[in-house]
Design a protein around this motif. Structure first.
Motif, PDB file in Angstrom:
ATOM      1  N   GLY A 173       0.810  -1.211   0.000  1.00  0.00           N
ATOM      2  CA  GLY A 173       0.000   0.000   0.000  1.00  0.00           C
ATOM      3  C   GLY A 173       0.835   1.249   0.000  1.00  0.00           C
ATOM      4  O   GLY A 173       1.992   1.244  -0.433  1.00  0.00           O
ATOM      5  N   ALA A 219      -6.437   2.139  -4.059  1.00  0.00           N
ATOM      6  CA  ALA A 219      -7.264   0.935  -4.196  1.00  0.00           C
ATOM      7  C   ALA A 219      -7.353   0.508  -5.662  1.00  0.00           C
ATOM      8  O   ALA A 219      -7.335  -0.694  -5.975  1.00  0.00           O
ATOM      9  CB  ALA A 219      -8.651   1.187  -3.627  1.00  0.00           C
ATOM     10  N   ARG A 233      -3.664  -2.211  -0.593  1.00  0.00           N
ATOM     11  CA  ARG A 233      -4.601  -2.597   0.479  1.00  0.00           C
ATOM     12  C   ARG A 233      -4.226  -2.014   1.833  1.00  0.00           C
ATOM     13  O   ARG A 233      -4.887  -2.260   2.840  1.00  0.00           O
ATOM     14  CB  ARG A 233      -4.648  -4.135   0.591  1.00  0.00           C
ATOM     15  CG  ARG A 233      -5.212  -4.810  -0.669  1.00  0.00           C
ATOM     16  CD  ARG A 233      -5.346  -6.311  -0.494  1.00  0.00           C
ATOM     17  NE  ARG A 233      -4.046  -6.947  -0.348  1.00  0.00           N
ATOM     18  CZ  ARG A 233      -3.722  -7.793   0.635  1.00  0.00           C
ATOM     19  NH1 ARG A 233      -4.588  -8.098   1.569  1.00  0.00           N
ATOM     20  NH2 ARG A 233      -2.509  -8.335   0.673  1.00  0.00           N
ATOM     21  N   SER A 254     -11.004   4.432   3.633  1.00  0.00           N
ATOM     22  CA  SER A 254     -10.203   3.200   3.629  1.00  0.00           C
ATOM     23  C   SER A 254     -11.032   2.025   4.125  1.00  0.00           C
ATOM     24  O   SER A 254     -11.052   0.946   3.509  1.00  0.00           O
ATOM     25  CB  SER A 254      -8.965   3.368   4.512  1.00  0.00           C
ATOM     26  OG  SER A 254      -8.199   4.488   4.117  1.00  0.00           O
ATOM     27  N   LEU A 297      -9.878  -1.653   3.115  1.00  0.00           N
ATOM     28  CA  LEU A 297      -8.421  -1.540   3.199  1.00  0.00           C
ATOM     29  C   LEU A 297      -7.998  -1.374   4.656  1.00  0.00           C
ATOM     30  O   LEU A 297      -8.771  -0.913   5.495  1.00  0.00           O
ATOM     31  CB  LEU A 297      -7.936  -0.325   2.398  1.00  0.00           C
ATOM     32  CG  LEU A 297      -8.486  -0.172   0.974  1.00  0.00           C
ATOM     33  CD1 LEU A 297      -7.900   1.071   0.319  1.00  0.00           C
ATOM     34  CD2 LEU A 297      -8.188  -1.404   0.142  1.00  0.00           C
ATOM     35  N   SER A 331      -6.247   0.616   7.525  1.00  0.00           N
ATOM     36  CA  SER A 331      -6.018   2.041   7.765  1.00  0.00           C
ATOM     37  C   SER A 331      -5.144   2.230   9.000  1.00  0.00           C
ATOM     38  O   SER A 331      -5.505   1.814  10.099  1.00  0.00           O
ATOM     39  CB  SER A 331      -7.364   2.742   7.975  1.00  0.00           C
ATOM     40  OG  SER A 331      -7.179   4.054   8.477  1.00  0.00           O
TER      41      SER A 331
END
Length: 201
Positions: free
Chosen positions: A59, A73, A78, A93, A98, A100
């Motif tokens: 990420g 994304a 991720r 997120s 995802l 965070s």
């Protein structure tokens, strides 16, 4: 064995993303953050996510807006890491499924982040909060809240941070600086993993 260490690859170029990613995986680090103030960060994230995203959490760092969350994304990222506690970024997120990890420094920020649904907290800058700061914050946090120390935490003091209740770490320049060879990165990654393993006994 997955270790709670996020590799912060600030300044990474897309053409070195895959060799560096493979090197980190081989050393035992499977969480990789490409800060958005790196050259063409979305391309680096896209390459890493498409090639090793099945084995590593890939990420971005320095994520400041919900639009940036969407862009990350879109390329398969991720993991969303921020230097600050921005509730719309956290909420976006979470809405996209995802992880965070917002930056927090005070109890107010920590609780705002958790309330918004943050996966965990990035204590930043760790060197400024210090071991005593984390130890004082921990008793008021909900049980199970994950706190990673970032900035001032590394192989030389993993043990002290873990004793102060750190759950994990983000490691930047101690692991990667632009221009370093893959061999240098491999050596540093192995040393960091070994130091972590020793600290947790």
């Amino acid at each position: 064995m997955s270790r709670p260490i996020i590799a912060i690859l600030r300044g990474l170029n897309p053409d070195e993303a895959l060799p560096v990613g493979h090197t980190l995986l081989e050393a035992g680090i499977d969480r990789i953050e490409v800060p958005l103030n790196s050259p063409d960060p979305l391309e680096s994230i896209r390459v890493l996510a498409s090639k090793i995203g099945d084995r590593a959490l890939i990420g971005a760092g320095t994520v400041l807006t919900p639009d940036q969350v969407d862009a990350i994304a879109d390329v398969g990222g991720r993991l969303i890491v921020s230097p600050n506690c921005d509730v719309p970024v956290i909420q976006r997120s979470v809405a996209l499924g995802l992880q965070s990890w917002p930056g927090v420094f005070t109890p107010t920020e920590a609780f705002a982040a958790l309330q918004a649904g943050a996966t965990g907290l990035k204590l930043f800058p760790g060197s400024l909060a210090g071991l005593a700061g984390l130890a004082a914050l921990r008793p008021v946090l909900p049980p199970g809240a994950q706190v990673f120390a970032v900035g001032g935490a590394g192989p030389e003091n993993f043990g002290a941070w873990i004793e102060a209740s750190a759950d994990g770490f983000g490691i930047g320049s101690a692991l990667y600086k632009p221009g370093m060879s893959v061999g240098d990165i491999a050596n540093r990654a192995r040393q960091i993993v070994a130091a972590y393993d020793e600290a947790v006994g």
